[in-house]
Design an enzyme around this catalytic site. Sequence first.
Site, PDB file in Angstrom:
ATOM      1  N   THR A 124       0.831  -1.205   0.000  1.00 48.10           N
ATOM      2  CA  THR A 124       0.000   0.000   0.000  1.00 48.10           C
ATOM      3  C   THR A 124       0.868   1.259   0.000  1.00 48.10           C
ATOM      4  OG1 THR A 124      -1.457   1.328   1.408  1.00 48.10           O
ATOM      5  CG2 THR A 124      -0.156  -0.317   2.529  1.00 48.10           C
ATOM      6  N   ASP A 125       0.297   2.369  -0.478  1.00 45.60           N
ATOM      7  CA  ASP A 125       1.024   3.659  -0.406  1.00 45.60           C
ATOM      8  C   ASP A 125       1.263   4.077   1.040  1.00 45.60           C
ATOM      9  OD1 ASP A 125      -1.642   4.294   0.247  1.00 45.60           O
ATOM     10  OD2 ASP A 125      -1.774   6.016  -1.101  1.00 45.60           O
ATOM     11  N   GLU A 126       0.471   3.509   1.971  1.00 42.87           N
ATOM     12  CA  GLU A 126       0.578   3.957   3.363  1.00 42.87           C
ATOM     13  C   GLU A 126       1.904   3.585   4.011  1.00 42.87           C
ATOM     14  OE1 GLU A 126      -2.887   3.627   5.810  1.00 42.87           O
ATOM     15  OE2 GLU A 126      -4.220   3.585   4.073  1.00 42.87           O
ATOM     16  N   TYR A 148      -1.712  -0.639  11.095  1.00 39.68           N
ATOM     17  CA  TYR A 148      -1.979  -1.255   9.786  1.00 39.68           C
ATOM     18  C   TYR A 148      -0.788  -1.068   8.848  1.00 39.68           C
ATOM     19  CZ  TYR A 148      -3.504  -1.322   4.890  1.00 39.68           C
ATOM     20  OH  TYR A 148      -3.571  -1.534   3.536  1.00 39.68           O
ATOM     21  N   LYS A 152       1.975  -3.717   7.163  1.00 38.71           N
ATOM     22  CA  LYS A 152       2.199  -3.865   5.716  1.00 38.71           C
ATOM     23  C   LYS A 152       3.674  -3.601   5.381  1.00 38.71           C
ATOM     24  CE  LYS A 152      -0.623  -4.441   2.942  1.00 38.71           C
ATOM     25  NZ  LYS A 152      -1.206  -5.705   2.382  1.00 38.71           N
TER      26      LYS A 152
END
Length: 344
Positions: A124-126, A148, A152
């Site tokens: 993810t970009d996060e 979260y 990731k």
Amino acid sequence: MNKHKVLVTGGAGFIGSEFVKQIIKKKYTVVVADKITYAGDLERLREVKGQYKFYKQDLYNKKQLEKVVEEERPSHLVHFAAESHVDRSIIDAGAFIKTNVFGTQVLLDITKKYPIERFIHISTDEVYGDIDEGESHENTPLNPSSPYSASKAAADLLVKSYIRTHNIPAIIVRPSNNYGPWQYPEKFIPVVIYKALKNEKIPVYAQGQNVREWLYVSDCAHAIVTIMENGKLGEVYNIGSGIEKKNLDVVENILKKTKKPLDLIEFVKDRPGHDYRYRLNSLKIKNELHWNAKIDFENGIHQTIAWYEENMKWLGNKVTYLESYWKNVYKSNELSASGKISKS
Ligand code: NAD
């Protein structure tokens, strides 16, 4: 080994199910392994019923998962399965570590024993954390903010280590925020649409100034198909649309399209550690693999609202389950204590 058999973890989820539908159209043999958590739903695959094989499978159950891989001998593995909601990770990070970190390690270890041609890991970009300006490139250091995104990022680093140490033929993919039909209504856009359609107050964190890069789900799944087929092993690819929007602008857009009043907006206490802005640099996938997002935001949000209007029953069933959870997450009418926009 079947040349074109794809094992998809999390194929009953929001993005995974769209990916499954796209590769079935392309005549791949598809096997879905999914635990069917609260977020998983085979209804999302109803239009391709009978055209894929399904295993109800918890990633964490290594013995059983190994049997699936031994039996199916996939050539490709595309790993979507995850606990995916930031707010839940703030309440309890346990399941996030178990599925996103240990679950990824289990899969990687199985592919050491039963070699595959391509392992596509959906990140993810996060994982880059938030940035006030500019863009996150594939080599930007990881700086996650929530449990979260930390889980990731940990999974990404594990994948990288298995590429280097065990020569696993993997690629890491980092998409930006997705939206579209079938998204579970705890995520921002479906919550706003549902509440607007029901004339209910719409909770917006802090002043709604946080910025996200919105990617329509079919564009995202198409990018992942492109990477699965033509991406270079060992690489990382960002997938972004370049469409940046403040949360408040998204809400106002949806209210306008659903012909609802702006006073449905209710600012609520900010999410702890709320990332201010994400923005990917996606030139690598555009230049090297010739992928581009096709759906602009106006078109995408129009299609999304229309889909939810037609599927209020599905949405309503999910929301019934969510009502008590929402009470926990949003503390109504409490603005963030500082009154400032959270930038961390
Ligand atoms: P989702 O929550 O809709 O679906 C996740 C799926 O994984 C569900 O079907 C669930 O049943 C399954 N699952 C969860 N735990 C499992 C376990 N232990 N074993 C087997 N299956 C399990 O998620 P999504 O929005 O479709 O996201 C898919 C992937 O894309 C995730 O890895 C997520 O981190 C990533 N991602 C999502 C977005 C987004 O905006 N939705 C953006 C970037 C990246």
